[in-house]
Design an enzyme around this catalytic site. Structure first.
Site, PDB file in Angstrom:
ATOM      1  N   LYS A  37      -8.850  -4.549  12.582  1.00  0.00           N
ATOM      2  CA  LYS A  37      -7.430  -4.102  13.136  1.00  0.00           C
ATOM      3  C   LYS A  37      -7.105  -4.656  14.387  1.00  0.00           C
ATOM      4  CE  LYS A  37      -6.169  -1.232   9.758  1.00  0.00           C
ATOM      5  NZ  LYS A  37      -5.247  -1.493   8.967  1.00  0.00           N
ATOM      6  N   GLY A  39       0.850  -1.193  -0.093  1.00  0.00           N
ATOM      7  CA  GLY A  39      -0.018  -0.089  -0.019  1.00  0.00           C
ATOM      8  C   GLY A  39       0.753   1.277  -0.166  1.00  0.00           C
ATOM      9  N   SER A  67      -4.298  -0.066  14.137  1.00  0.00           N
ATOM     10  CA  SER A  67      -5.020   1.038  14.257  1.00  0.00           C
ATOM     11  C   SER A  67      -5.333   1.368  15.556  1.00  0.00           C
ATOM     12  CB  SER A  67      -6.226   1.293  13.451  1.00  0.00           C
ATOM     13  OG  SER A  67      -7.159   2.359  13.942  1.00  0.00           O
ATOM     14  N   TYR A 114     -13.968  -2.442  10.296  1.00  0.00           N
ATOM     15  CA  TYR A 114     -12.462  -1.686  10.243  1.00  0.00           C
ATOM     16  C   TYR A 114     -11.886  -2.027  11.678  1.00  0.00           C
ATOM     17  CZ  TYR A 114      -8.852   1.603   9.980  1.00  0.00           C
ATOM     18  OH  TYR A 114      -7.630   2.309  10.008  1.00  0.00           O
ATOM     19  N   ILE A 165       0.091   6.753   4.126  1.00  0.00           N
ATOM     20  CA  ILE A 165       1.148   6.263   5.175  1.00  0.00           C
ATOM     21  C   ILE A 165       2.066   5.364   4.726  1.00  0.00           C
ATOM     22  CG2 ILE A 165       1.310   5.242   7.445  1.00  0.00           C
ATOM     23  CD1 ILE A 165      -1.291   6.094   8.008  1.00  0.00           C
TER      24      ILE A 165
END
Ligand SMILES: NC(=O)C1=CN([C@@H]2O[C@H](COP(=O)(O)OP(=O)(O)OC[C@H]3O[C@@H](n4cnc5c(N)ncnc54)[C@H](OP(=O)(O)O)[C@@H]3O)[C@@H](O)[C@H]2O)C=CC1
Ligand SMILES: C[C@H](O)[C@@H]1OC(=O)[C@H](O)[C@@H]1O
Length: 258
Positions: A166, A16, A149, A162, A21
């Site tokens: 994480k 990614g 996260s 999400y 990031i």
């Protein structure tokens, strides 16, 4: 501009890494002395504009190539890590890629939920497996950093799928640290708070909540992608040689006060 020699001579893979990031992690790895940085993503063009990440890294004097890879596909992760052999094999694997959902919440649709899990949870596992196999084969006592996260530690009603993904990454890092420690391979998670990227700005719910998060953050500001890049460069470096199985919060102190 070279910032340190923390990653001196290391071969680094970042998933990614075309944008956000991941792009910052890859560029920072070169600025911290990495010998080679393999930039991986589903597309090479940076969302924020500018030169492709690998091109920016080569300007810093490090070797760098772009490899197209969808982290939800095991075979893509295997082919990605195999690319590192040309540089001597992977020393540091940053499994960064991840997505959010516009439909996230307690009623998240099954199809969206499964797609998110395939990227955010399967992706780090497949990447870690491929990197560990190569490290073991080459006798490298490497470092693997999985992108979690703060939502994976605190939970959040606006990001049920999400945050669940994480949270799974946090425990995956602990479990892989246990399994791979005898081979000298360290595995950690990094848990950023609110970092100023396209994902934070465009994910409904999260974008609306981010100002509230900022106001409650002791440092009273969002984080910069490069600040995550510096934190994970430490986890990738030999300076963290006795750090494994942890989840490093990079959140400006937010989770300490909410
Ligand atoms: N921003 C934040 O506040 C925080 C972010 N994070 C995590 O950090 C990571 C990066 O986030 P951020 O930079 O903000 O997000 P961005 O969306 O800005 O960047 C994510 C990058 O990953 C790529 N990507 C998406 N799906 C895949 C896939 N299947 N395989 C390979 N690459 C993929 C994206 O490509 P494309 O642009 O084509 O979609 C993009 O280049 C994520 O895992 C995120 O969950 C964690 C905590 C805080
Ligand atoms: C609620 C989340 O944790 C928040 O949203 C994101 O995109 C980041 O992961 C933040 O931590």
């Amino acid at each position: 501009m070279i910032k340190s020699n923390m990653l001196d001579g290391k071969v680094v893979i970042v998933t990614g890494a075309s944008s956000g990031i991941g792009r910052a992690i890859a560029i920072r790895a070169a600025e911290h002395g990495a010998k080679a940085v393999i930039v991986s993503d589903v597309v090479e063009t940076p969302r924020e504009g500018g030169e492709p990440t690998a091109s920016e890294i080569r300007k810093l004097g490090a070797q760098s190539v772009f490899v197209k890879a969808d982290v939800s596909r095991k075979a893509d992760n295997d082919e990605l890590v195999a690319t590192a052999e040309q540089f001597g094999g992977v020393d540091v694997m940053f499994a960064n890629a991840g997505i959010t959902l516009k439909t996230d919440g307690p009623e998240v649709p099954e199809e969206d939920y499964r797609r998110l899990m395939s990227v955010n949870l399967d992706g780090p596992l497949f990447g870690a497996q491929a990197a560990a196999r190569q490290m073991k084969a080459l006798g490298k006592q490497g470092s693997i950093v999985l992108m979690a996260s703060m939502g994976g530690i605190s939970g959040a009603g606006i990001t049920v799928a999400y945050s669940t993904s994480k949270g799974g990454v946090v425990v995956m890092a602990k479990s892989l640290a246990d399994a791979l420690g005898p081979a000298g391979i360290r595995v950690n998670a990094v848990a950023p708070g609110t970092i100023d990227t396209e994902l934070l700005r465009t994910s409904p719910g999260i974008a609306q909540a981010s100002e509230g998060f900022r106001q409650r953050t002791p440092l009273l500001r969002l984080g910069k992608p490069s600040e995550v890049g510096d934190a994970v460069a430490f986890l990738g470096s030999d300076l963290s040689s006795y750090v494994s199985g942890t989840a490093l919060l990079v959140d400006g102190g937010l989770l300490s006060v909410i």
